[in-house]
Design a protein around this motif. Structure first.
Motif, PDB file in Angstrom:
ATOM      1  N   GLN A 248      -1.531 -53.492  57.653  1.00  0.00           N
ATOM      2  CA  GLN A 248      -1.699 -53.323  59.097  1.00  0.00           C
ATOM      3  C   GLN A 248      -0.425 -52.794  59.750  1.00  0.00           C
TER       4      GLN A 248
ATOM      5  N   ILE B 265       4.207 -62.584  53.569  1.00  0.00           N
ATOM      6  CA  ILE B 265       3.029 -61.837  54.012  1.00  0.00           C
ATOM      7  C   ILE B 265       3.341 -60.365  54.279  1.00  0.00           C
TER       8      ILE B 265
ATOM      9  N   THR C 214      -1.796 -65.084  60.638  1.00  0.00           N
ATOM     10  CA  THR C 214      -1.685 -65.333  59.201  1.00  0.00           C
ATOM     11  C   THR C 214      -0.633 -66.396  58.906  1.00  0.00           C
TER      12      THR C 214
ATOM     13  N   ARG D 274      -2.052 -69.769  59.855  1.00  0.00           N
ATOM     14  CA  ARG D 274      -3.094 -70.172  58.910  1.00  0.00           C
ATOM     15  C   ARG D 274      -2.477 -70.700  57.616  1.00  0.00           C
ATOM     16  N   LYS D 275      -1.443 -70.020  57.123  1.00  0.00           N
ATOM     17  CA  LYS D 275      -0.793 -70.469  55.894  1.00  0.00           C
ATOM     18  C   LYS D 275      -0.042 -71.785  56.108  1.00  0.00           C
TER      19      LYS D 275
ATOM     20  N   THR E 237       1.019 -60.589  62.595  1.00  0.00           N
ATOM     21  CA  THR E 237       1.587 -61.588  61.686  1.00  0.00           C
ATOM     22  C   THR E 237       1.331 -63.048  62.062  1.00  0.00           C
TER      23      THR E 237
ATOM     24  N   GLN F 217       0.019 -56.654  50.784  1.00  0.00           N
ATOM     25  CA  GLN F 217      -0.571 -57.747  51.545  1.00  0.00           C
ATOM     26  C   GLN F 217      -1.298 -57.190  52.772  1.00  0.00           C
ATOM     27  N   PRO F 218      -2.338 -57.899  53.266  1.00  0.00           N
ATOM     28  CA  PRO F 218      -3.081 -57.411  54.437  1.00  0.00           C
ATOM     29  C   PRO F 218      -2.182 -57.108  55.647  1.00  0.00           C
ATOM     30  N   CYS F 219      -1.214 -57.976  55.915  1.00  0.00           N
ATOM     31  CA  CYS F 219      -0.320 -57.739  57.057  1.00  0.00           C
ATOM     32  C   CYS F 219       0.549 -56.498  56.821  1.00  0.00           C
TER      33      CYS F 219
END
Length: 236
Positions: free
Chosen positions: A48, A38, A90, A93-94, A87, A43-45
């Motif tokens: 951020q 991630i 995410t 969730r994964k 982090t 990647q979104p993370c």
């Protein structure tokens, strides 16, 4: 299916134990591996982290400079909290989706390699058994310094950022002392594997799931019947 969590402190040898289960054909979900994925560029993370910590934590390739980011967060509790806030949701969730995928494959049990199991507490309700891998602090520091090329001070910051190992051991069902040889640790893991292999917990879980499915299905049927909405194909 049931879940066995492998946890412990940094550089105590969790991966060694997880690999023992993996060699026996048990699926292993590795939280550290997910954490690396991630943080890949784009990647979104990753976006951020770049926004919060700045370009100074990036390599010329735009990959996260993990040693630089690690030094920042392990020396500053506030920054560590910011990174975890980015982090952890995410990662969890994964993990959840990987567990769901494995649920339908027919495996009796799986392993979660989860270093911060107790620190986050998020997945505790889903864990059947917990294996804690431990070793003496001096041994832990020695391994961490050698593996990550850290100073003793930097290594201590990382060790101290986690829950003390003795508390993790108290909360676990099994404890593997990894002060000795790799073979000794692997033998301990195999003993746990044999116990889990012979467990009937996965059948109990499947029966419970089937019972819940039947109850929900019957409830839906009766509600539809009460309101005259039962499809003709459902009627006996």
């Amino acid at each position: 299916m049931f879940i066995v969590a492998v946890t412990g402190g940094i550089a105590t040898g969790k991966s060694t134990i997880s690999k023992v289960f993996e060699r026996q054909g048990i699926p292993v979900i590795d939280a550290d591996k997910i954490a690396r994925q991630i943080l890949e560029p784009g990647q979104p993370c990753w976006r951020q982290i770049r926004e919060v910590f700045g370009d100074e934590v990036l390599l010329p390739s735009k990959e996260i400079n993990r040693p630089v980011l690690g030094k920042m967060i392990f020396e500053d509790k506030v920054l560590r909290g910011k990174l975890n806030k980015i982090t952890h949701p995410t990662i969890h969730r994964k993990i959840f989706w990987q567990v769901c995928k494995l649920l339908v494959t027919g495996h009796a049990w799986i392993v979660l390699d989860l270093p911060l199991l107790f620190e986050t507490g998020v997945l505790m309700d889903f864990i059947h058994k917990i294996v804690c891998v431990t070793c003496d602090t001096d041994k832990q520091l020695e391994r961490l310094i050698a593996r990550n090329e850290l100073s003793e001070s930097q290594a201590r910051h990382r060790v101290d950022s986690q829950m003390p190992l003795d508390k993790k051991c108290e909360k676990s069902h099994f404890v593997i002392d990894n002060n000795g040889t790799v073979e000794e640790a692997e033998n301990s893991a195999m003993s746990i594997y044999n116990l889990m292999r012979d467990s009937k917990q996965h059948w109990l879980n499947r029966i419970s799931f089937l019972g819940l499915f039947l109850i929900v299905g019957f409830t839906i049927y009766m509600l539809l019947k009460v309101f005259n909405r039962v499809p003709e194909s459902w009627q006996m």
